[in-house]
Every structure is written in structure tokens, then in C-alpha cells.
Enzyme design. Structure first.
Site, PDB file in Angstrom:
ATOM      1  N   ALA A  33      84.699  16.664  97.363  1.00 24.40           N
ATOM      2  CA  ALA A  33      85.086  15.981  98.596  1.00 24.40           C
ATOM      3  C   ALA A  33      83.836  15.421  99.246  1.00 24.40           C
ATOM      4  CB  ALA A  33      85.784  16.938  99.555  1.00 24.40           C
ATOM      5  N   SER A  48      78.904  16.278 101.288  1.00 29.74           N
ATOM      6  CA  SER A  48      79.686  16.435 100.063  1.00 29.74           C
ATOM      7  C   SER A  48      79.805  17.911  99.723  1.00 29.74           C
ATOM      8  CB  SER A  48      79.005  15.692  98.907  1.00 29.74           C
ATOM      9  OG  SER A  48      79.730  15.818  97.709  1.00 29.74           O
ATOM     10  N   ASP A  49      80.898  18.264  99.057  1.00 26.99           N
ATOM     11  CA  ASP A  49      81.056  19.617  98.564  1.00 26.99           C
ATOM     12  C   ASP A  49      81.827  19.581  97.250  1.00 26.99           C
ATOM     13  OD1 ASP A  49      80.622  22.571  99.448  1.00 26.99           O
ATOM     14  OD2 ASP A  49      82.645  22.524  98.625  1.00 26.99           O
ATOM     15  N   THR A  50      81.392  20.390  96.306  1.00 29.11           N
ATOM     16  CA  THR A  50      82.007  20.434  94.981  1.00 29.11           C
ATOM     17  C   THR A  50      82.423  21.854  94.649  1.00 29.11           C
ATOM     18  OG1 THR A  50      80.630  18.586  94.213  1.00 29.11           O
ATOM     19  CG2 THR A  50      81.646  19.972  92.520  1.00 29.11           C
TER      20      THR A  50
END
Length: 237
Positions: A116, A79-81
Site C-alpha cells: 500500500a 509505503s508498507d509491504t
């Protein structure tokens, strides 16, 4: 570092490609067993890279990086924010001056938080991604409140220079979308994404999520079911 919390032969071994305590806490709401193996990648944005493309690329790169180090039969979740003000990607501030500039620029107006996620099946090398965008309105906090918040040190490891859950500063006035997106992972989003890989949650995770985040979920029915909501995309590659 890699460790397995629990293991069951009936489901694939799930590996969370993140060292984030909050992502680990959110993923535990599903009831799945999983291991932890943080990804080490270059997170520098490309020239003129759009925020959505940026977070999707990083989540995918994290999944693939951990996949190369993982055992057969594993499913990797990454995940990446990021926080975006229009086309501008707001990373973690490197100084008090940068944190101040960002917080002043966001004050009293809206911006977006994008998270994402990427799921990779190790054996087939199948990668699926999902993108969640939450619209966030900041309150009209004062200059003095900004200075007090910067003095806590909290902005320096936060994209966009703030944490929605900071009780004293409480920077967010309202939002539209998924609260979990702001925390680094939408549990509904994850359970939908990984379902084709044989990972299904039998736990009432949405109630646990609402209790943990103290937030009335706006998107569960659409995300966890077959539908979709504006701002949420599902991709397979």
C-alpha cells in the site's frame, strides 16, 4: 533525520516517509527530488485485521506521522509491504524456527504480497492511498536449501522470511502482478497516485525500472495510464 537531495521551486517538496534503501532507489527512477524522513509508528496488526486493511492503515499512518513534522507545501509519500498467506499476515521471523516454519508453509504453492502507498498533501491534509497485490508462486525448494538460506541471516529482516532477489536461494518460481510491489514500491503506482498533487515524471522510468529489476513489466500501461488492473485499488480520503 531529514535531508533534501535536491530541490526545485516548480514542484512540491516530496518527502519519502521511509528509510528503506530499495524504496529510495525505486523512487529515484522518477527523476523527482525528494527528502527522507522515516516514520516511527507501531506496526502491530490489529485483532483479526485483514492484510489489505493492515498495509493500507500502516501506509496512511506513516504519511500522517511524517506530515505532522513536515513543512508547509510538502507532499509525503509512505509505503508498507506485507506478505499474506490467505488471511494470515506473515511478518519478519523472530527466530530460525519461525523462518523455517514460514518457508516450509509457502513451499511449492502461492501466496500474496501486498504493498500500500499513501500520499498526503501537507497543506490541504488530503490523503490518497493505493493498494497493489501481486500473486507469488514459490518453487519446491528443499529442506537443505531452507537451512542454507536461514544460515545467511537474510530471512530475519524480511516479511514472509524471504527476499525474491536473493540469487542463491531464488525462492520464487513465477508471479502475476508488479515486481516492484515485492520490492516495496510500484513506481507506476506512485506516479499515478501523486499526479493530482502536481508531481509528474518526465523520465522514462519504466525502462529504468525494468533494467534495475531485470523484469518484463506486466502492468505499466494500466497503472501509469488511466486504466486499472485486477488487484489494484485507488482510494481518496
Amino acid at each position: 533525520m531529514f535531508f533534501v537531495l535536491e530541490s526545485y521551486s516548480m514542484t512540491p517538496l516530496l518527502i519519502l516517509a521511509s528509510g528503506s534503501p530499495r524504496r529510495r532507489q525505486l523512487l529515484s527512477l522518477t527523476g523527482w527530488s525528494f527528502g527522507i524522513r522515516p516514520a516511527d509508528i507501531d506496526e502491530t496488526p490489529l485483532v483479526n485485521e485483514a492484510p489489505a486493511a493492515y498495509v493500507t492503515r500502516l501506509a496512511s499512518s506513516k504519511a500522517r506521522a511524517v506530515g505532522r513534522l513536515s513543512e508547509g507545501g510538502a507532499v509525503i509519500l509512505a509505503s508498507d509491504t506485507t506478505v499474506a498467506d490467505g488471511a494470515r499476515i506473515l511478518g519478519k521471523p523472530a527466530s530460525a524456527a519461525e523462518a523455517r516454519e514460514v518457508l516450509v508453509s509457502l513451499r511449492g504453492r502461492s501466496h500474496q504480497v501486498l504493498t500500500a502507498i499513501a500520499g498526503l498533501e501537507r497543506d490541504s491534509n488530503q490523503l490518497v492511498t493505493d493498494l497493489c497485490v501481486t500473486q507469488v508462486w514459490m518453487r519446491d525448494y528443499t529442506d537443505a536449501e531452507i537451512e542454507e538460506y536461514i544460515a545467511t541471516g537474510d530471512p530475519f529482516d524480511k516479511a514472509g522470511a524471504y527476499a525474491i532477489q536473493h540469487a542463491a536461494f531464488h525462492p520464487v518460481e513465477r508471479l502475476e502482478g508488479c515486481y516492484g510491489c515485492l520490492m516495496g514500491m510500484s513506481v507506476c503506482q506512485v506516479t499515478r497516485l501523486l499526479r493530482p498533487f502536481g508531481l509528474k515524471s518526465s523520465r522514462d522510468f519504466v525502462q529504468e525500472c525494468k533494467k534495475m529489476l531485470t523484469y518484463d513489466c506486466q502492468v505499466y500501461q494500466e497503472l501509469a495510464g488511466k486504466g486499472s488492473v485486477p488487484g489494484v485499488e485507488k482510494r481518496t480520503s
